[in-house]
Write a protein that holds these residues in place. Sequence first.
Motif, PDB file in Angstrom:
ATOM      1  N   GLN A  85       0.848  -1.195   0.000  1.00 25.60           N
ATOM      2  CA  GLN A  85       0.000   0.000   0.000  1.00 25.60           C
ATOM      3  C   GLN A  85       0.880   1.240   0.000  1.00 25.60           C
ATOM      4  O   GLN A  85       1.943   1.261   0.623  1.00 25.60           O
ATOM      5  CB  GLN A  85      -0.916  -0.015   1.232  1.00 25.60           C
ATOM      6  N   ASP A  86       0.437   2.254  -0.714  1.00 28.41           N
ATOM      7  CA  ASP A  86       1.171   3.518  -0.741  1.00 28.41           C
ATOM      8  C   ASP A  86       1.183   4.117   0.667  1.00 28.41           C
ATOM      9  O   ASP A  86       0.118   4.271   1.289  1.00 28.41           O
ATOM     10  CB  ASP A  86       0.478   4.469  -1.734  1.00 28.41           C
ATOM     11  N   PRO A  87       2.368   4.462   1.203  1.00 34.01           N
ATOM     12  CA  PRO A  87       2.456   5.005   2.575  1.00 34.01           C
ATOM     13  C   PRO A  87       1.589   6.245   2.801  1.00 34.01           C
ATOM     14  O   PRO A  87       0.967   6.383   3.848  1.00 34.01           O
ATOM     15  CB  PRO A  87       3.934   5.330   2.734  1.00 34.01           C
ATOM     16  N   GLU A  88       1.534   7.134   1.810  1.00 31.48           N
ATOM     17  CA  GLU A  88       0.721   8.356   1.955  1.00 31.48           C
ATOM     18  C   GLU A  88      -0.766   8.020   2.012  1.00 31.48           C
ATOM     19  O   GLU A  88      -1.515   8.603   2.783  1.00 31.48           O
ATOM     20  CB  GLU A  88       1.007   9.350   0.818  1.00 31.48           C
ATOM     21  N   GLU A  89      -1.167   7.049   1.191  1.00 33.08           N
ATOM     22  CA  GLU A  89      -2.566   6.606   1.183  1.00 33.08           C
ATOM     23  C   GLU A  89      -2.911   5.960   2.526  1.00 33.08           C
ATOM     24  O   GLU A  89      -3.969   6.206   3.106  1.00 33.08           O
ATOM     25  CB  GLU A  89      -2.795   5.607   0.036  1.00 33.08           C
ATOM     26  N   ALA A  90      -1.986   5.152   3.025  1.00 30.82           N
ATOM     27  CA  ALA A  90      -2.191   4.486   4.316  1.00 30.82           C
ATOM     28  C   ALA A  90      -2.357   5.535   5.419  1.00 30.82           C
ATOM     29  O   ALA A  90      -3.271   5.450   6.244  1.00 30.82           O
ATOM     30  CB  ALA A  90      -1.014   3.567   4.629  1.00 30.82           C
TER      31      ALA A  90
END
Length: 119
Positions: free
Chosen positions: A65-70
């Motif tokens: 998962q994209d860290p920023e999205e998380a």
Amino acid sequence: EMAVQQRLEVEAKAYQSLQQEHAKMGQTYSKLLAQQNENNMVLDELKLIDGGAVYKLVGPVLLSQDPEEAKSNVEKRLQYIGDEMKRTQNHVIDLEKKMEEKRNKLQQLQAQLKQGQSK
């Protein structure tokens, strides 16, 4: 006198149901608090990662998962939890006012009943 006794019973039942609702709201608030703490810890961990990989468990599978999205998802969850906590607190305050009113009513009815018995 019988009418006062019946009103007393009705008010006592109403008071009991308010107490039960109050206890339920206390449990709800505790669960929300635990979720808030858990999500705050996750958010702190995500802030430490700094560009590293983040995985999300979906069923039995770990997906990247994209860290920023998380981070954004956790922040949204925290916002929702915070709103629910406020709503629950307001409900508890409302219940406490109603319980206070019922307590006063019960005391008045008990006093009326005593007066009736002492005659």
